[in-house]
Design a protein around this motif. Structure first.
Motif, short mmCIF file in Angstrom:
data_model
loop_
_atom_site.label_atom_id
_atom_site.label_comp_id
_atom_site.label_asym_id
_atom_site.label_seq_id
_atom_site.Cartn_x
_atom_site.Cartn_y
_atom_site.Cartn_z
N GLY A 166 -4.14 12.24 0.23
CA GLY A 166 -4.73 11.01 0.75
C GLY A 166 -3.79 9.84 0.57
O GLY A 166 -2.75 9.95 -0.07
N ASN A 167 -4.17 8.72 1.17
CA ASN A 167 -3.35 7.53 1.10
C ASN A 167 -3.79 6.67 -0.09
O ASN A 167 -4.88 6.84 -0.62
N GLU A 168 -2.95 5.72 -0.46
CA GLU A 168 -3.30 4.79 -1.51
C GLU A 168 -3.16 3.36 -1.00
O GLU A 168 -2.42 3.09 -0.06
N CYS A 169 -3.90 2.47 -1.63
CA CYS A 169 -3.83 1.05 -1.31
C CYS A 169 -3.26 0.33 -2.51
O CYS A 169 -3.76 0.50 -3.64
N VAL A 170 -2.20 -0.46 -2.28
CA VAL A 170 -1.56 -1.19 -3.38
C VAL A 170 -1.38 -2.64 -2.99
O VAL A 170 -1.36 -2.99 -1.79
N ALA A 171 -1.26 -3.50 -3.98
CA ALA A 171 -0.96 -4.91 -3.74
C ALA A 171 0.54 -5.06 -3.52
O ALA A 171 1.35 -4.49 -4.25
N ALA A 172 0.91 -5.83 -2.49
CA ALA A 172 2.33 -5.98 -2.15
C ALA A 172 2.59 -7.40 -1.65
O ALA A 172 1.69 -8.10 -1.19
N CYS A 173 3.83 -7.79 -1.71
CA CYS A 173 4.26 -9.12 -1.29
C CYS A 173 4.53 -9.13 0.21
O CYS A 173 5.24 -8.26 0.72
N PHE A 174 3.96 -10.09 0.92
CA PHE A 174 4.16 -10.25 2.36
C PHE A 174 5.54 -10.86 2.59
O PHE A 174 5.76 -12.06 2.46
N GLY A 175 6.49 -10.01 2.93
CA GLY A 175 7.89 -10.38 3.09
C GLY A 175 8.74 -9.43 2.28
O GLY A 175 8.60 -9.31 1.07
N MET A 176 9.64 -8.71 2.96
CA MET A 176 10.42 -7.66 2.33
C MET A 176 11.38 -8.21 1.28
O MET A 176 12.12 -9.16 1.55
#
Length: 231
Positions: A51-61
Motif C-alpha cells: 500500500g501507499n503511505e502519506c507523509v508530511a513534505a515541504c512544497f518545493g523541492m
C-alpha cells in the motif's frame, strides 16, 4: 504556475485515498512554497509494502545538496526538463514519484485587465490528484531532515480552461492531474511510461470561479468590521 493550493485534509485523505494522513494541524489551511503538506508515495520510497503511505513534505523541492530556502523556487517542475534540471533530475531518475492531494488550487486570471485569483477544483467535489516528484534531504547541523516535493506541469496553450490563466504574454501551463485509476500506476511507473501520464486533464471535469483573497480588513468584516478585497 501553481504556487498556492488547499491540501486535502486528514478526514478526506482516508475516504478518498485509503491512507492515514499526518495530523492536519501540521499543515496550513492553504499551502505556499516552503509550506508543509501531505503527499502520497510508495512506502519509504520503495516498491513493496502492501500500500501507499502519506507523509508530511515541504512544497518545493530541496535536494540533498540544497539549502531549504530553495523551496521558494522549485515548487513546479516542467515535464519537458524535469529529467535534466539539477534540482529535479536525481528524484526523477530514481522514480521518486508522488501524488499531491488537493481540494483546489489557485491561479491568476487577467481577463479583467488585472490579476484576479481564481479557484480551480474537481467538478464533482473530489480531491485533485496532482502528479509530482519527491526528494529527501538528510539532517544537517543547521537543519532537520526534510522530505520535499514539486508538482509536474505541462503546456496548456490549447486547454479550454487553463489557457485563461496567467499573463497574456506568458506560456500557458497546467498541473499534471491524474485520474483515480492512474494513481497507483503513476507511483510505480517506469521512466519510459512517464509520457503517457503527461496529458491535459479534461476541462469539463474541472470548475473554476473567482476567489479573491480576503484582506485582514475584510476578515474583520466577518467579525463586525469593514470590507475590502485583494488578489
Amino acid at each position: 504556475m501553481c504556487s498556492n493550493y488547499t491540501p486535502t485534509r486528514t478526514e478526506r485523505m482516508a475516504a478518498y485515498y485509503g491512507v492515514a494522513a499526518p495530523p492536519s494541524a501540521a499543515f496550513s489551511e492553504e499551502a505556499y512554497p516552503a509550506s508543509m503538506a501531505p503527499i502520497l508515495r510508495l512506502p519509504s520510497g520503495g516498491e513493496d509494502g502492501g500500500g501507499n503511505e502519506c507523509v508530511a513534505a515541504c512544497f518545493g523541492m530541496v535536494p540533498h545538496w540544497a539549502d531549504p530556502k530553495l523551496a521558494k523556487h522549485t515548487y513546479n517542475a516542467r515535464s519537458e526538463t524535469v529529467a535534466s534540471k539539477p534540482s529535479f533530475r536525481h528524484a526523477f531518475r530514481r522514480r521518486q514519484f508522488c501524488v499531491i492531494p488537493a481540494d483546489d488550487f489557485f491561479e491568476p486570471c487577467y481577463e479583467s485587465g488585472k490579476a484576479v485569483r481564481w479557484q480551480i477544483a474537481h467538478a464533482d467535489g473530489r480531491p485533485l490528484s496532482i502528479a509530482g516528484i519527491w526528494d529527501y534531504r538528510p539532517a544537517t547541523p543547521d537543519a532537520d531532515a526534510l522530505v520535499s516535493f514539486s508538482m509536474l506541469t505541462i503546456n496548456a496553450d490549447d486547454h479550454p480552461l487553463m489557457r485563461r490563466f496567467h499573463r497574456p504574454e506568458d506560456e500557458k501551463r497546467m498541473l499534471v492531474l491524474l485520474r483515480d485509476e492512474d494513481i497507483d500506476s503513476w507511483l510505480h511507473a517506469p521512466l519510459e511510461q512517464v509520457p503517457s501520464f503527461l496529458t491535459p486533464y479534461p476541462a469539463d471535469a474541472l470548475v473554476a470561479k473567482p476567489a479573491p483573497r480576503p484582506t485582514a480588513r475584510r476578515s474583520r468584516e466577518r467579525d463586525g468590521g469593514v470590507s475590502g478585497s485583494l488578489f
